[in-house]
Design a protein around this motif. Structure first.
Motif, PDB file in Angstrom:
ATOM      1  N   LEU A   1      27.742  20.561 136.045  1.00 37.88           N
ATOM      2  CA  LEU A   1      28.091  20.189 134.685  1.00 37.88           C
ATOM      3  C   LEU A   1      29.332  20.982 134.288  1.00 37.88           C
ATOM      4  N   TYR A   2      30.406  20.275 133.968  1.00 37.59           N
ATOM      5  CA  TYR A   2      31.657  20.881 133.530  1.00 37.59           C
ATOM      6  C   TYR A   2      31.758  20.708 132.016  1.00 37.59           C
ATOM      7  N   PHE A   3      32.245  21.724 131.320  1.00 41.04           N
ATOM      8  CA  PHE A   3      32.372  21.617 129.867  1.00 41.04           C
ATOM      9  C   PHE A   3      33.362  22.643 129.336  1.00 41.04           C
ATOM     10  N   VAL A   4      33.700  22.485 128.067  1.00 42.22           N
ATOM     11  CA  VAL A   4      34.596  23.386 127.353  1.00 42.22           C
ATOM     12  C   VAL A   4      33.759  24.215 126.397  1.00 42.22           C
ATOM     13  N   ARG A   5      34.107  25.500 126.307  1.00 45.59           N
ATOM     14  CA  ARG A   5      33.417  26.388 125.353  1.00 45.59           C
ATOM     15  C   ARG A   5      34.456  27.270 124.676  1.00 45.59           C
ATOM     16  N   GLY A   6      34.257  27.466 123.396  1.00 41.04           N
ATOM     17  CA  GLY A   6      35.086  28.379 122.611  1.00 41.04           C
ATOM     18  C   GLY A   6      34.316  28.783 121.374  1.00 41.04           C
ATOM     19  N   ASP A   7      34.741  29.824 120.718  1.00 39.37           N
ATOM     20  CA  ASP A   7      34.062  30.276 119.504  1.00 39.37           C
ATOM     21  C   ASP A   7      35.096  30.670 118.459  1.00 39.37           C
ATOM     22  N   PRO A   8      35.474  29.703 117.607  1.00 39.69           N
ATOM     23  CA  PRO A   8      36.498  29.991 116.590  1.00 39.69           C
ATOM     24  C   PRO A   8      36.116  31.142 115.661  1.00 39.69           C
ATOM     25  N   SER A   9      34.822  31.303 115.380  1.00 37.89           N
ATOM     26  CA  SER A   9      34.407  32.375 114.466  1.00 37.89           C
ATOM     27  C   SER A   9      34.686  33.758 115.051  1.00 37.89           C
ATOM     28  N   LYS A  10      34.740  33.859 116.380  1.00 37.20           N
ATOM     29  CA  LYS A  10      35.045  35.126 117.053  1.00 37.20           C
ATOM     30  C   LYS A  10      36.453  35.129 117.625  1.00 37.20           C
ATOM     31  N   LYS A  11      37.230  34.121 117.237  1.00 31.21           N
ATOM     32  CA  LYS A  11      38.606  33.960 117.728  1.00 31.21           C
ATOM     33  C   LYS A  11      38.653  33.890 119.253  1.00 31.21           C
ATOM     34  N   GLN A  12      37.632  33.255 119.835  1.00 32.47           N
ATOM     35  CA  GLN A  12      37.614  33.026 121.278  1.00 32.47           C
ATOM     36  C   GLN A  12      38.180  31.640 121.546  1.00 32.47           C
ATOM     37  N   PRO A  13      39.278  31.559 122.296  1.00 33.40           N
ATOM     38  CA  PRO A  13      39.888  30.256 122.571  1.00 33.40           C
ATOM     39  C   PRO A  13      39.040  29.430 123.536  1.00 33.40           C
ATOM     40  N   THR A  14      39.332  28.156 123.597  1.00 30.56           N
ATOM     41  CA  THR A  14      38.572  27.268 124.476  1.00 30.56           C
ATOM     42  C   THR A  14      38.965  27.482 125.939  1.00 30.56           C
ATOM     43  N   ARG A  15      37.919  27.433 126.781  1.00 27.07           N
ATOM     44  CA  ARG A  15      38.080  27.571 128.227  1.00 27.07           C
ATOM     45  C   ARG A  15      37.089  26.631 128.901  1.00 27.07           C
TER      46      ARG A  15
ATOM     47  N   TRP B   1      19.701  24.478 134.494  1.00 22.91           N
ATOM     48  CA  TRP B   1      21.100  24.731 134.835  1.00 22.91           C
ATOM     49  C   TRP B   1      21.338  26.226 134.977  1.00 22.91           C
ATOM     50  N   SER B   2      22.211  26.595 135.916  1.00 26.63           N
ATOM     51  CA  SER B   2      22.576  27.999 136.118  1.00 26.63           C
ATOM     52  C   SER B   2      23.393  28.494 134.930  1.00 26.63           C
ATOM     53  N   ASP B   3      23.517  29.812 134.839  1.00 25.43           N
ATOM     54  CA  ASP B   3      24.408  30.378 133.835  1.00 25.43           C
ATOM     55  C   ASP B   3      25.817  29.850 134.110  1.00 25.43           C
ATOM     56  N   PRO B   4      26.504  29.389 133.100  1.00 21.36           N
ATOM     57  CA  PRO B   4      27.852  28.847 133.303  1.00 21.36           C
ATOM     58  C   PRO B   4      28.818  29.896 133.836  1.00 21.36           C
ATOM     59  N   GLU B   5      29.693  29.451 134.725  1.00 25.00           N
ATOM     60  CA  GLU B   5      30.752  30.306 135.256  1.00 25.00           C
ATOM     61  C   GLU B   5      32.083  29.835 134.692  1.00 25.00           C
ATOM     62  N   LEU B   6      32.895  30.802 134.289  1.00 23.60           N
ATOM     63  CA  LEU B   6      34.224  30.500 133.783  1.00 23.60           C
ATOM     64  C   LEU B   6      35.090  29.965 134.911  1.00 23.60           C
ATOM     65  N   ILE B   7      35.777  28.864 134.662  1.00 29.58           N
ATOM     66  CA  ILE B   7      36.818  28.384 135.571  1.00 29.58           C
ATOM     67  C   ILE B   7      38.106  29.014 135.056  1.00 29.58           C
ATOM     68  N   ASP B   8      38.516  30.091 135.695  1.00 26.02           N
ATOM     69  CA  ASP B   8      39.646  30.866 135.191  1.00 26.02           C
ATOM     70  C   ASP B   8      40.959  30.221 135.625  1.00 26.02           C
ATOM     71  N   LEU B   9      41.600  29.562 134.690  1.00 24.02           N
ATOM     72  CA  LEU B   9      42.883  28.914 134.954  1.00 24.02           C
ATOM     73  C   LEU B   9      44.055  29.773 134.486  1.00 24.02           C
ATOM     74  N   GLY B  10      43.757  30.904 133.864  1.00 27.98           N
ATOM     75  CA  GLY B  10      44.834  31.734 133.351  1.00 27.98           C
ATOM     76  C   GLY B  10      45.452  31.178 132.082  1.00 27.98           C
ATOM     77  N   MET B  11      44.795  30.202 131.470  1.00 26.64           N
ATOM     78  CA  MET B  11      45.291  29.576 130.233  1.00 26.64           C
ATOM     79  C   MET B  11      44.124  29.415 129.271  1.00 26.64           C
ATOM     80  N   THR B  12      44.433  29.361 127.992  1.00 27.35           N
ATOM     81  CA  THR B  12      43.433  29.065 126.966  1.00 27.35           C
ATOM     82  C   THR B  12      43.953  27.924 126.106  1.00 27.35           C
ATOM     83  N   ASN B  13      43.171  27.563 125.087  1.00 25.22           N
ATOM     84  CA  ASN B  13      43.522  26.455 124.184  1.00 25.22           C
ATOM     85  C   ASN B  13      43.643  25.154 124.962  1.00 25.22           C
ATOM     86  N   ILE B  14      42.662  24.916 125.801  1.00 28.24           N
ATOM     87  CA  ILE B  14      42.650  23.738 126.664  1.00 28.24           C
ATOM     88  C   ILE B  14      41.488  22.841 126.276  1.00 28.24           C
ATOM     89  N   SER B  15      41.648  21.559 126.555  1.00 29.96           N
ATOM     90  CA  SER B  15      40.612  20.598 126.177  1.00 29.96           C
ATOM     91  C   SER B  15      40.695  19.370 127.068  1.00 29.96           C
TER      92      SER B  15
END
Length: 109
Positions: free
Chosen positions: A26-40, A52-66
């Motif tokens: 399962l691939y998805f986007v997560r962010g938390d505007p209240s904590k100023k965490q950008p989408t990844r 489902w397993s604990d989600p793993e970050l797909i580290d692209l070296g970029m934020t603000n993605i959708s």
């Protein structure tokens, strides 16, 4: 829409989800505007007990993605990047490397 529950749904904002072609990831986007965490992007594996397993970050070296989109073989990831300084949205892509990590994204020409 359905709430997948933990560990997928948290107090953050999750969305734009899709399953791999075989239904095991399962691939998805997560962010938390209240904590100023950008989408990844994140990925979670389906476990043998149908959870489902604990989600793993797909580290692209970029934020603000959708709007992620993955090729059927799961080797190329396409997405939108928001440039908040100019207000532009551009399409980018990344290729999965042999070690399972992702190359730094490039804009689609």
């Amino acid at each position: 829409p359905a709430n997948w529950g933990p560990p997928i749904n948290t107090g953050a904002v999750e969305g734009m989800s899709f399953l791999s072609a075989d239904g095991k990831r399962l691939y998805f986007v997560r962010g938390d505007p209240s904590k100023k965490q950008p989408t990844r992007f994140y990925v979670s594996e389906k476990l043998s007990n149908e959870r489902w397993s604990d989600p793993e970050l797909i580290d692209l070296g970029m934020t603000n993605i959708s709007s992620p989109s993955l090729t059927r073989d799961e080797k190329e990831l396409y997405f939108l990047w928001a440039n908040f300084q100019t207000g532009e949205l551009t399409i980018w892509f990344s290729r999965k490397k042999a070690d399972g990590t992702w190359e730094f994204p490039k804009p689609v020409d």
